[in-house]
Design a protein around this motif. Structure first.
Motif, short mmCIF file in Angstrom:
data_model
loop_
_atom_site.label_atom_id
_atom_site.label_comp_id
_atom_site.label_asym_id
_atom_site.label_seq_id
_atom_site.Cartn_x
_atom_site.Cartn_y
_atom_site.Cartn_z
N THR A 4 0.94 -1.18 -0.07
CA THR A 4 -0.05 -0.04 -0.05
C THR A 4 0.88 1.07 -0.06
OG1 THR A 4 -0.22 -0.05 2.34
CG2 THR A 4 -1.82 -0.88 1.20
N ASP A 15 -6.58 7.99 -1.38
CA ASP A 15 -6.68 6.98 -0.29
C ASP A 15 -8.21 6.72 -0.04
OD1 ASP A 15 -3.98 7.33 0.15
OD2 ASP A 15 -4.02 8.97 1.15
N ALA A 16 -8.91 7.83 -0.34
CA ALA A 16 -10.34 7.38 0.04
C ALA A 16 -10.95 6.77 -1.49
CB ALA A 16 -11.13 8.73 -0.03
N THR A 18 -9.22 4.67 -3.21
CA THR A 18 -8.68 3.16 -2.96
C THR A 18 -9.54 2.61 -2.09
OG1 THR A 18 -6.31 3.82 -3.70
CG2 THR A 18 -6.57 1.70 -2.44
N ALA A 19 -10.02 3.03 -1.02
CA ALA A 19 -10.87 2.48 -0.11
C ALA A 19 -12.25 2.18 -0.63
CB ALA A 19 -11.12 3.33 1.38
N ARG A 22 -11.59 -0.91 -2.86
CA ARG A 22 -11.52 -2.03 -2.07
C ARG A 22 -12.88 -2.58 -1.43
NH1 ARG A 22 -6.43 -2.15 1.24
NH2 ARG A 22 -7.02 -4.45 1.36
N GLU A 23 -13.72 -1.62 -0.92
CA GLU A 23 -15.00 -2.01 -0.57
C GLU A 23 -15.93 -2.29 -1.40
OE1 GLU A 23 -18.41 0.38 1.82
OE2 GLU A 23 -16.61 1.00 2.32
N TYR A 44 -2.27 0.56 -3.98
CA TYR A 44 -2.58 -0.90 -3.55
C TYR A 44 -2.15 -1.69 -4.64
CZ TYR A 44 -5.03 -4.93 -2.02
OH TYR A 44 -5.62 -6.16 -1.70
#
Length: 136
Positions: A4, A15-16, A18-19, A22-23, A44
């Motif tokens: 990461t 970053d948000a 990527t989150a 992934r979610e 990531y």
């Protein structure tokens, strides 16, 4: 353990984003990178992808080769929106389906996200999840 990195290259919250990817896709995410016309940053990389490389330097060398062509996605977006299909609205994403990988690019102006997904990952769900982060 996945690789990461913190987002520092793009104007949106990488970053948000990527989150959100992934979610939305869970284990279906292979990698996420942010890019501009001149550079990219790896945000990531899954363990499965990492296992394909000798080491992190080898991975970064390969990503540099692959991601050096992302300016074409920016140009393609401009051509579709401005010339070829101006009445169809904005280009939301570009997708390349391969046998063992789905490549998703979401472009905002002259930057964006390059997302590698497993072939069965929910592409539309990922686009819907990441757009609010990129487009506000």
């Amino acid at each position: 353990m996945p690789l990461t990195g913190a987002s520092t290259l793009v104007s949106f919250d990488g970053d948000a984003a990527t989150a959100a990817v992934r979610e939305a896709a869970g284990d279906g995410v292979a990698s996420v990178s942010a890019f501009t016309t001149d550079d990219f940053e790896i945000l990531y990389v899954s363990d499965d992808v990492l296992a394909l490389y000798r080491d992190e330097a080898h991975l970064r060398e390969h990503y540099d080769e692959v991601l050096s062509h992302l300016n074409m996605d920016i140009l393609e977006k401009e051509v579709y929106e401005g010339t070829l299909l101006p009445n169809a609205g904005r280009v939301r994403a570009s997708v390349t389906y391969m046998d063992d990988l789905t490549l998703l690019r979401v472009v905002v102006e002259e930057e964006g996200l390059y997302i590698a997904l497993q072939p069965d990952a929910p592409v539309r769900t990922v686009v819907d999840a990441v757009e609010p982060v990129l487009f506000g």
